[in-house]
Design an enzyme around this catalytic site. Sequence first.
Site, mmCIF file in Angstrom:
data_model
loop_
_atom_site.group_PDB
_atom_site.id
_atom_site.type_symbol
_atom_site.label_atom_id
_atom_site.label_comp_id
_atom_site.label_asym_id
_atom_site.label_seq_id
_atom_site.Cartn_x
_atom_site.Cartn_y
_atom_site.Cartn_z
ATOM 1 N N LYS A 17 4.952 0.279 -23.471
ATOM 2 C CA LYS A 17 4.079 0.540 -24.634
ATOM 3 C C LYS A 17 4.198 -0.563 -25.677
ATOM 4 O O LYS A 17 3.202 -1.080 -26.171
ATOM 5 C CB LYS A 17 4.449 1.893 -25.264
ATOM 6 N N THR A 18 5.431 -0.898 -26.033
ATOM 7 C CA THR A 18 5.628 -1.897 -27.077
ATOM 8 C C THR A 18 5.078 -3.252 -26.645
ATOM 9 O O THR A 18 4.409 -3.940 -27.421
ATOM 10 C CB THR A 18 7.123 -2.011 -27.429
ATOM 11 N N GLU A 33 0.999 1.869 -31.023
ATOM 12 C CA GLU A 33 1.848 2.409 -29.967
ATOM 13 C C GLU A 33 1.891 3.923 -30.149
ATOM 14 O O GLU A 33 2.245 4.419 -31.219
ATOM 15 C CB GLU A 33 3.243 1.801 -30.074
#
Length: 465
Positions: free
Chosen positions: A122-123, A166
Amino acid sequence: MKPGLPTAMERPHFIGIGGAGMSGIAKILAQRGAQVAGSDSRGDSETVQALRAHGVVVHGGHAADHLDPATTCVVVSSAIRADNPELARAAELGIPVVHRSDALARLMDGLRPIAVAGTHGKTTTTSMLAVSLSALGLDPSYAIGGDLDAPGSNAHHGDGDIFVAEADESDRTFHKYAPQVAIILNAELDHHANYASIEEIYESFETFVSKVVPGGTLVVAHGQAGAAEIAARVGGNPDLEIVTYGEEDTADVRIVKIVPRGLTSEVTVLLAGRMLTFTVSVPGRHYAHNAVAALAAGVALGIPVHNLASALGKYTGVKRRLQLKGEAAGVQVIDSYAHHPTEMAADLEAIRGAAGDSRILVVFQPHLFSRTQELGKEMGQALALADASLVLDIYPAREDPIPGVTSELIITAARAAGADVTAEHAKDAVADVIAGMAKPGDLVLTMGAGDVTDLGPAILARLAN
């Protein structure tokens, strides 16, 4: 004040303001003109210093008198305990308490949000979008779970109409968002304190997808079982366009080839009948897939694919995601945030592909008792991909100990898988131990979501001596 500042957040107070998610929202609010204050127990960190540079008032520790009576709302995350003295003071004063996810959702109002969810990356994927859209001059707003290149670079209020966020599925707070484009990288059984089964996770992701605005797009990994299951469940929605990506022939955005180039990769994709090759400046197949997810999401917003592919090459990594910390005595020290077995295996495979004949030494710190209880065996098996590993005690974060759950669960599984693993209970001893093990040409990975990241500089200093 700058447009888009919710009235209730004109004077917010953040409890735990130094956290990755909290600090980003606080920074955006400050950039929009809010009078932001907060408290944090982690001391005068670089993140806190970066917030103060934006005019944010940050108190050390938690105390009732830190809360200004003029505060318009108190912002908390799921990690803040109910007995926090500032929460109690907010109740006495009748100040509304707002969850971090609700605050972030309000910051997206009136913009075109891209929400990045799922396991794993995600990051990285959010960061790739933020960097590439910025490189194209679109000046997006963004909130990321990690710093791009400097403390406090995890968030930005931009003048453009895109907001990249995010979206955290761990506590179901990603249900608060209404994105125009949603990305699901995959869905696996994780976050065991909040999900009892994979079915609960699938249902949670279905709810997330249901929040995509009518006419919006879901970008989903084609070759990942969990992601494919979610896509199948939501496929009957006529107001949702589903775009798949992956190495399978049936993917909408097909990854044709990934060629390692040291610590970078060259990726070729087939999109809408056209072949396109671009560079990803981080190593490994996993990160190449993240870049293609970002590419598909940007195209869904109408950004020209060739422009976006070129801009993705501007991304050079995010802190703690295979971040090179330095080199001493011929040994490179790299920091990895990986803490789930799939992430661990992906990062170790990426480094193995870039390392050639060099040895890989890992300092691994398990994150959370609940995760270790459920996935300790798989963590140990992942460590078998390294040449040798030190395993530290469990980093508890927000959790209390679970009887019988220790790092020994991981060590036992690792040895059963043929790994060379040693327990190390004293963090202060790690630098000396690694210096005794490492030889010129070796790569050392500090791995985990806790404070193991702090060991990189100490290891480099010891190697230099």
